[in-house]
Scaffold this motif. Sequence first.
Motif, PDB file in Angstrom:
ATOM      1  N   UNK A  27       0.806  -1.220   0.000  1.00 31.42           N
ATOM      2  CA  UNK A  27       0.000   0.000   0.000  1.00 31.42           C
ATOM      3  C   UNK A  27       0.841   1.274   0.000  1.00 31.42           C
ATOM      4  N   UNK A  28       2.007   1.239   0.655  1.00 31.72           N
ATOM      5  CA  UNK A  28       2.877   2.427   0.632  1.00 31.72           C
ATOM      6  C   UNK A  28       3.468   2.653  -0.758  1.00 31.72           C
ATOM      7  N   UNK A  29       3.499   1.609  -1.572  1.00 27.18           N
ATOM      8  CA  UNK A  29       3.978   1.742  -2.954  1.00 27.18           C
ATOM      9  C   UNK A  29       2.870   2.283  -3.856  1.00 27.18           C
ATOM     10  N   UNK A  32       1.340   5.997  -3.787  1.00 20.95           N
ATOM     11  CA  UNK A  32       2.031   7.149  -4.374  1.00 20.95           C
ATOM     12  C   UNK A  32       1.325   7.669  -5.614  1.00 20.95           C
ATOM     13  N   UNK A  33       0.262   6.971  -6.045  1.00 16.29           N
ATOM     14  CA  UNK A  33      -0.537   7.501  -7.153  1.00 16.29           C
ATOM     15  C   UNK A  33      -1.071   8.887  -6.789  1.00 16.29           C
ATOM     16  N   UNK A 160      -1.573   3.431   2.471  1.00 17.10           N
ATOM     17  CA  UNK A 160      -1.952   4.007   1.183  1.00 17.10           C
ATOM     18  C   UNK A 160      -2.068   5.522   1.294  1.00 17.10           C
ATOM     19  N   UNK A 161      -2.682   5.994   2.386  1.00 19.35           N
ATOM     20  CA  UNK A 161      -2.833   7.436   2.581  1.00 19.35           C
ATOM     21  C   UNK A 161      -1.526   8.126   2.940  1.00 19.35           C
ATOM     22  N   UNK A 162      -0.683   7.440   3.741  1.00 20.78           N
ATOM     23  CA  UNK A 162       0.575   8.041   4.180  1.00 20.78           C
ATOM     24  C   UNK A 162       1.614   8.083   3.064  1.00 20.78           C
ATOM     25  N   UNK A 279      -3.481  13.603   8.119  1.00 24.54           N
ATOM     26  CA  UNK A 279      -4.858  13.452   8.581  1.00 24.54           C
ATOM     27  C   UNK A 279      -5.581  12.375   7.777  1.00 24.54           C
ATOM     28  N   UNK A 280      -5.309  12.319   6.474  1.00 16.40           N
ATOM     29  CA  UNK A 280      -5.891  11.292   5.616  1.00 16.40           C
ATOM     30  C   UNK A 280      -5.509   9.904   6.136  1.00 16.40           C
ATOM     31  N   UNK A 281      -4.214   9.720   6.398  1.00 14.54           N
ATOM     32  CA  UNK A 281      -3.733   8.434   6.911  1.00 14.54           C
ATOM     33  C   UNK A 281      -4.238   8.187   8.323  1.00 14.54           C
TER      34      UNK A 281
END
Length: 461
Positions: A27-29, A32-33, A160-162, A279-281
């Motif tokens: 998700x961290x990859x 980045x979209x 994903x958010x971070x 905040x999103x994450x």
Amino acid sequence: MSENEKKTGGWRTNKWIRAAIPALLLHCSIGTVYCWSIFSQEIADYIGFSKGATEWAFSFAIFFLGMSAAFLGNVVEKDIHKSSLIATICFAVGMAGTGFFIYYGHAHMGAPLALIGIYICYGFIMGIGLGTGYLSPVKTLMLWFEDRKGLATGLAVAGFGAAKAIASPIMQSMLDNLGDGGIYKMFLILAVVYFVMMFIGHLLLKKPDGWHEPQSKSEKQSIVSVIKTKPIANYIGIWLMFYINITCGLALISQEKMIVKCIGLASYVGIISTISAVFNAGGRLGFSAWADTMKDRNTIYKLIFILSIAFTAIVLLTNGIKNGEGNTLLIILVLCLIFIVNAGYGGGFSNVPTLLSDHYGMGSISAIHGITLSAWAFAGLSGNQMAAWIVKKFGTPIEIPHVLADGSTEMITVNPTGYQYVLYATIALYILALIICLTMVRPTDKALAAKEAKKKAKEAS
């Protein structure tokens, strides 16, 4: 711990190594979209097209994320290793292909093939990687963390958010230091980096030992049959409130940079963007962990919509965007709105799989979650475009001064009235989502049982 676990250090049956860490790597990859805004203007300038033309690459990426999740959900259900490998290859190939077509576009300025190539690579190929990569770890996490499903999925989706907060400064540094052609070099380098990260995640990802797909009659039914185990309006309600939450979130987030400039904080756009990503994450992790303590997870959506409505209404009533510059209170209110919407946007994502599992069980959760992510696909097309259309049609652009770091002044074009009208649209949609949440989405069996037990206890006393 068994003798076998002792010999292997327990890593083969460790929920963090087999579920949480690979989920974060994946998700961290793919997250980045959301860094698109960092380099979208650079791509447009480098290949000789308008920013508006290149923006469709991001919209296509989100659209195909949702659609690939919807159509490949059964693949994820049957084999997480196949789906995570598909995600790894597609995401890395899409990113490398984007880099190639940026290079080609600069060598052939204004060539339609370059723009089409970017659409296909960043939009379609990467989109497939995004959808399968997003789904692959989710069910596995819920199986490993059965007692804290919300916390587990929140942790992954928080990655994903971070990703934007982590990768944005790295990407900006690469653009600044790679010299001529830095934009396409960055994509080629990151394609390799993310392939390695995702491939490691793919190798580590594993369902718990002893887990076998449920064989009950109801869970052998088609996805439509499973959805029909509850009134169909229940699922439609979940899909609609998910779609509306994303649409509103994207509408505001897409204008966030200009709103921040409008209230006199142009010098702090980068910092505020990073804080909003946090905040999103945080919303993804916090709201989902909080929902674990609730008898009915739908309650968390009620809270998200009520908070979003309240802060949007306050900014509208005070004309915060138009009158914010120089007014500390209004600046704080506008920033609070941005941060609350980001947190609710993230929380809406992280609670969907657990809400669906509470209603429809774990048997087909990947497939049902995938179909539900089609809401993300359509919101990816409607959210940004709705906000852009409103800003274009309403209000009058004005120029405001902005003091640069060297002391000089530049004029910035903004449309305060247009941004206020975006809020009128989002508050109407948030109110609609709250009504749907209250009327269409039924309480879960767990919530009904708890309510009945409470009623009996009260009668007995």
